[in-house]
Design a protein around this motif. Structure first.
Motif, short mmCIF file in Angstrom:
data_model
loop_
_atom_site.label_atom_id
_atom_site.label_comp_id
_atom_site.label_asym_id
_atom_site.label_seq_id
_atom_site.Cartn_x
_atom_site.Cartn_y
_atom_site.Cartn_z
N GLN A 90 -1.65 15.11 18.31
CA GLN A 90 -2.41 13.97 18.81
C GLN A 90 -2.73 12.91 17.72
N TYR A 91 -3.64 13.55 16.83
CA TYR A 91 -4.03 12.84 15.96
C TYR A 91 -2.92 11.99 15.00
N HIS A 95 -1.41 8.27 14.70
CA HIS A 95 -1.46 7.42 13.19
C HIS A 95 -0.36 6.94 12.94
N ARG A 96 0.66 7.59 13.20
CA ARG A 96 2.31 7.23 12.83
C ARG A 96 3.12 6.19 13.95
N ASN A 97 2.44 6.17 15.36
CA ASN A 97 3.20 5.65 16.36
C ASN A 97 2.49 3.84 16.37
N ILE A 106 -6.82 4.08 14.72
CA ILE A 106 -6.99 5.26 13.97
C ILE A 106 -6.80 4.70 12.56
N LEU A 107 -5.96 3.85 12.32
CA LEU A 107 -5.74 3.14 10.96
C LEU A 107 -7.32 2.89 10.23
N GLN A 202 6.29 14.65 13.04
CA GLN A 202 6.84 15.02 11.73
C GLN A 202 5.99 15.33 10.62
N ASN A 203 6.18 16.00 9.68
CA ASN A 203 5.51 16.27 8.31
C ASN A 203 3.92 16.37 8.65
N ARG A 204 3.55 17.12 9.68
CA ARG A 204 2.11 17.19 9.92
C ARG A 204 1.55 18.46 9.40
#
Length: 280
Positions: A90-91, A95-97, A106-107, A202-204
């Protein structure tokens, strides 16, 4: 007479992949995530005529508890996920969406530790319990009576547990392939639901990549989800023993692996041709 299907999609439990599978099988359906706002979608639904609502075979997406009064005999199912994994996914997803409602907030946070407090303050903690208790504080960001103290949280958990008990099927993200086969059998699908995964974060970082003390803090925050998940796991084990055998599961995984490979190669080809995003 068929039973209308209600799929309760809890965020970051592999529901996006399943929503695509369902959309390919049911043309008379209503998706509850229109305009990225389940409450506005419910308003749109209320504007449908009774004959239009009666023709629907599937209601799928977030907050389908808003539709249960229209379909008291509905077939209801959901997926649950390990609460630490769900929280981490979720985090990193938010953060990326860039279109997510919480993205800008979140940023501003230094790291995921900051998200622990943010989630608590904005009712994004114990999200699986919130959704299954039909508590919409996670959408409105306004406190429900259950959110005011530990006793209220316990009442929310008990409401979620009772509602989950009434579902026809409770499945697990960690057992996605077996869950799909069980679902396909219960809904009498004639073909195996081979699929491509979508909306995967991705890449989490993995849990093992993070400090143990951070994982402990997440577990403390996700206390009610952890209890609910243990109940879901016990129920799923019964469904799995009764609904799927290892031979058919292995066959299904092989078919799905081939589908994933085909999807990967197709995407690469489209990128090379400059057609990515233009195919149907």
């Amino acid at each position: 007479m068929y039973r209308t299907i209600l799929f309760e999609h809890i965020p970051k439990t592999a529901g996006s992949s399943l929503n695509r599978i369902l959309a390919g099988r049911y043309s008379r359906r209503f998706a509850t995530n229109r305009n990225l706002n389940p409450l506005k979608s419910a308003e749109e639904f209320r504007n449908l005529s009774e004959p239009e609502r009666n023709r629907l075979k599937l209601i799928h997406g977030h907050a389908t508890y808003l539709y249960e009064s229209y379909y008291p005999e509905a077939y209801r199912f959901t997926f649950l996920r390990d609460p630490v994994e769900q929280f981490l996914s979720q985090y990193y997803f938010i953060h990326r969406n860039e279109v997510h409602v919480s993205h800008e907030d979140i940023l501003q946070l230094e790291d995921i530790e900051g998200y622990l407090d943010y989630a608590r303050q904005n009712f994004q903690d114990n999200l699986q319990t919130r959704v299954l208790s039909a508590n919409s504080s996670w959408i409105t960001r306004e406190a429900h009576a259950w959110d005011r103290d530990e006793e209220g949280n316990g009442a929310m958990f008990r409401a979620a547990s009772a509602r989950m008990d009434d579902f026809d099927l409770v499945l697990l993200t960690e057992e996605f392939d077996a869950s799909l086969l069980i679902l396909a059998k219960q809904l009498n699908w004639k073909q195996d639901p081979v699929y491509l995964r979508i909306n995967v974060t991705q890449n989490r970082p993995k849990q093992s990549d993070l400090p143990p003390e951070l994982i402990d803090k997440i577990r403390d925050l996700q206390k009610w989800d952890l209890e609910l998940y243990e109940q879901a796991k016990a129920r799923f084990e019964v469904s799995r023993k009764e609904g799927v055998n290892e031979a058919e599961l292995e066959s299904f995984r092989h078919k799905t692996k081939n589908m994933q490979r085909y999807g990967f190669l197709k995407t690469r080809l489209l990128h090379k041709l400059g057609l990515a995003g233009k195919s149907s």
